[in-house]
Design an enzyme around this catalytic site. Structure first.
Site: not given
Lengths: 85, 257
Positions: B205-206, B183, B157, B96
């Site tokens: 992710n976050t 994201a 995030g 990535k």
């Protein structure tokens, strides 16, 4: 006086000779001479399975770590995988 | 069977997992198990000699496809270097691309990202560029040999969801590569929305890592991604301005007017 100065300079050279300067993760570091890569990592308490080592720009296989004797101006990158998105 | 064929792999689970920010990395095996994710991102960093830490790869199921990122890179040169190290370290050929100079919004540098993509695609990597959703640059990424493009939904995030939906929609419409929303996705419903729009996958992710219960949240995201994907495949009906009765408009139980 002159001879004394010469003597000092020689002793300084001798002193320099017993220390090898290498770069670890971008930082100049002094290590003892004839140290191999495996021993260096051991003294730094690095588990072999946890890191990737780049020696003068090349990734080195763990099997070769004992065979690499670190020389003046060598550059090491000791890296590991961490969490990331 | 709905399989995403990408980067030489067959992917069954369209939720991709980022592994940063977990309160404990030891949670990650359970997160992977609960969600069934196959694609997992990791980052490469210099060892901190003061703090002994476990290798992240030990927490990731060996069946998973690793997607090392080039986070920390500010230029194409740095990103290329990180990618090569990750591949040499045995992480496979996926990467990535993340090239970021902006510290406030962490927006990707599309130009450096494109340069990185060109170089690494030539070297045989499966390249997944993280990018601001720009149609022209996405076309160039495709022409450079990217395996997919990964537009952001909102800043990394931020958990603000699919703020870029219109631009992402255009990429989905125009670019014949998988579009992976990466994201900013903060909730399962937002992941479902991206999938309903026709995204090929989402990378989260976050939102999972900082949830009260990351394992349960990972499972929720996985279900949302499946639901969204199935909704997309099923072909949603058109939206209309006025009502259209669902029940018949004849045979009412009253006298005719």
């Amino acid at each position: 006086m002159v001879s004394l100065q010469l003597f000092s300079a020689n002793s300084l050279i001798n002193k320099v000779m017993v220390i090898v300067q290498i770069k670890i993760n971008g930082k100049v570091t002094e290590i003892e001479p004839s140290l191999n890569l495996a021993s260096l990592l051991e003294t730094r308490r690095i588990k072999p399975g946890a890191v990737v080592v780049q020696y003068n720009g090349d990734i080195v296989d763990k099997g070769l770590w004992t065979k690499i004797v670190l020389q003046e101006n060598d550059e090491l990158e000791i890296l590991r995988f961490v969490g990331g998105g | 069977m709905d399989i995403l064929k990408i980067g030489g792999q067959e992917i069954h689970n369209r939720l991709f997992l980022g592994t940063g920010k977990f309160a404990s990395d030891a949670l990650i095996p359970d997160v992977i198990k609960a969600s069934g994710v196959q694609v997992v991102t990791v980052a490469l960093r210099r060892v901190d000699f003061e703090n002994e830490q476990e290798n992240m790869l030990n927490y990731i199921d060996k069946e998973c496809v690793l997607m090392p990122n080039t986070s920390g890179a500010r230029t194409a040169d740095e990103a290329v270097r990180i990618a090569r190290i990750a591949r040499a370290a045995g992480c496979g050929n996926w990467v990535k691309i993340e090239v970021i100079k902006d510290n406030k919004y962490l927006l990707p540098d599309n130009y450096e990202t494109l340069k990185t993509t060109e170089i690494l695609a030539r070297e045989g990597f499966a390249v997944f560029p993280y990018m601001s959703p720009d149609l022209m640059v996405a076309r160039q990424m495709r022409d450079a040999g990217a395996a997919a493009v990964m537009p952001l939904g909102s800043p990394i995030g931020s958990n603000r969801g699919l703020q870029t939906r219109e631009l992402v929609r255009i990429l989905i419409d125009e670019i014949d590569l998988p579009i992976i929303v990466d994201a900013g996705i903060g909730r399962p419903s937002e992941a479902a929305e991206a999938m309903e729009m026709g995204a090929a996958a989402v990378l989260v992710n976050t939102a999972i890592a900082v949830a009260d219960d990351p394992v349960a949240m990972a499972a929720a995201f996985s279900m949302a991604v499946k639901a969204g994907r199935q909704g997309y495949l099923a072909g949603p009906g058109a939206a209309k301005l006025y009502a259209e009765a669902s029940s018949p408009l004849t045979g009412f139980l009253r006298d005719s007017d």
